[in-house]
Design an enzyme around this catalytic site. Structure first.
Site, PDB file in Angstrom:
ATOM      1  CB  ALA A   1      36.534  39.655  42.723  1.00 46.65           C
TER       2      ALA A   1
ATOM      3  CG  ASN B   1      29.982  43.949  34.010  1.00 44.76           C
ATOM      4  OD1 ASN B   1      29.019  44.623  33.724  1.00 44.76           O
ATOM      5  ND2 ASN B   1      29.750  42.596  34.034  1.00 44.76           N
TER       6      ASN B   1
ATOM      7  CB  THR C   1      51.332  46.787  43.666  1.00 41.03           C
ATOM      8  OG1 THR C   1      51.979  45.541  44.158  1.00 41.03           O
ATOM      9  CG2 THR C   1      50.337  47.248  44.583  1.00 41.03           C
ATOM     10  CE  LYS C   2      56.578  44.601  44.547  1.00 43.08           C
ATOM     11  NZ  LYS C   2      57.594  43.805  45.406  1.00 43.08           N
TER      12      LYS C   2
ATOM     13  CB  ALA D   1      33.810  42.250  40.397  1.00 43.99           C
TER      14      ALA D   1
ATOM     15  CG  HIS E   1      50.001  62.829  41.666  1.00 45.60           C
ATOM     16  ND1 HIS E   1      50.038  63.714  40.985  1.00 45.60           N
ATOM     17  CD2 HIS E   1      48.885  61.870  41.860  1.00 45.60           C
ATOM     18  CE1 HIS E   1      48.641  63.618  40.227  1.00 45.60           C
ATOM     19  NE2 HIS E   1      47.925  62.647  40.825  1.00 45.60           N
TER      20      HIS E   1
ATOM     21  NE  ARG F   1      44.332  27.288  41.008  1.00 43.05           N
ATOM     22  CZ  ARG F   1      43.782  26.910  39.326  1.00 43.05           C
ATOM     23  NH1 ARG F   1      44.619  26.457  38.785  1.00 43.05           N
ATOM     24  NH2 ARG F   1      42.552  27.043  39.162  1.00 43.05           N
TER      25      ARG F   1
END
Length: 207
Positions: A162, A87, A167-168, A144, A117, A185
């Site tokens: 959404a 999208n 991060t992992k 989204a 960085h 789940r």
């Protein structure tokens, strides 16, 4: 003192300076194609696909990206499978490779980031960065506003809700969401029979 050849460090997770002239020339050339893609009419799907094949490292058949689309290197380091839908406002920080499997779906305003960085302010003020590859496996749905950080792998068939910040790594066949994104789940048998809180899936009779 040996000269730092930054362009050799882009894909190795080593620190480098992105103002390298060779890198900048490649980026400029890629962004010209990206600009053309975003100016192409929705009534010209063949021309859009032709441009994507020039822009991306790899892209399979039956892929669709709704403009506007953004990428640091115009898709130069992006590897798309087949049947992918994105999208509007897909943002790929493709300073290194982004691998996307077949039939992945991107909601609006999704960001996939490979560049990061060092914490050192001395290095940051000089523009130092390093990159980590991202892997989105087949049949993943990113809702989204999802943000995927450098170095992450999302397993096949999984759904990322959404607004999540991934991060992992996320395993195969799960529903995960949140900031940070966490597994809520597993995808189970009922997901193949019902949708939206128990509504029966009735599409088989129309296929």
């Amino acid at each position: 003192m040996p000269k730092l050849e930054s362009y050799k460090r882009v894909h190795t997770e080593e620190l480098y300076f992105p103002n390298d002239q060779k890198l900048w020339k490649e980026q400029q050339e890629a962004l010209v194609l990206l600009e053309k893609f975003n100016q192409t009419s929705v009534t010209q799907p063949e021309q859009q696909m032709e441009l994507l094949k020039k822009m991306f490292s790899e892209i399979g058949e039956n892929c669709f990206i709704q403009p506007p689309f953004y990428a640091n290197f115009g898709g130069k380091n992006v590897h798309f499978g087949t049947g992918i839908y994105a999208n509007f406002n897909l943002t790929l920080v493709d300073d290194t490779d982004i691998f996307v499997g077949n039939h992945v779906m991107f909601g609006p305003n999704v960001t996939i980031d490979t560049a990061t960085h060092p914490v050192s302010p001395d290095l940051r003020k000089r523009g130092a960065q390093y990159n980590k590859k991202v892997y989105i496996e087949e049949n993943v749905w990113l809702g989204a506003g999802v943000i995927v950080l450098p170095g992450v792998r999302i397993g096949k068939n999984s759904v990322i809700g959404a607004g999540s910040l991934v991060t992992k790594d996320i395993p195969d066949n799960v529903v995960a969401f949140g900031t940070p994104c966490m597994v809520k789940r597993k995808i189970n048998d009922s997901d193949f029979k019902t949708y939206d809180h128990g509504k029966k899936i009735d599409l088989d009779e129309f296929i």
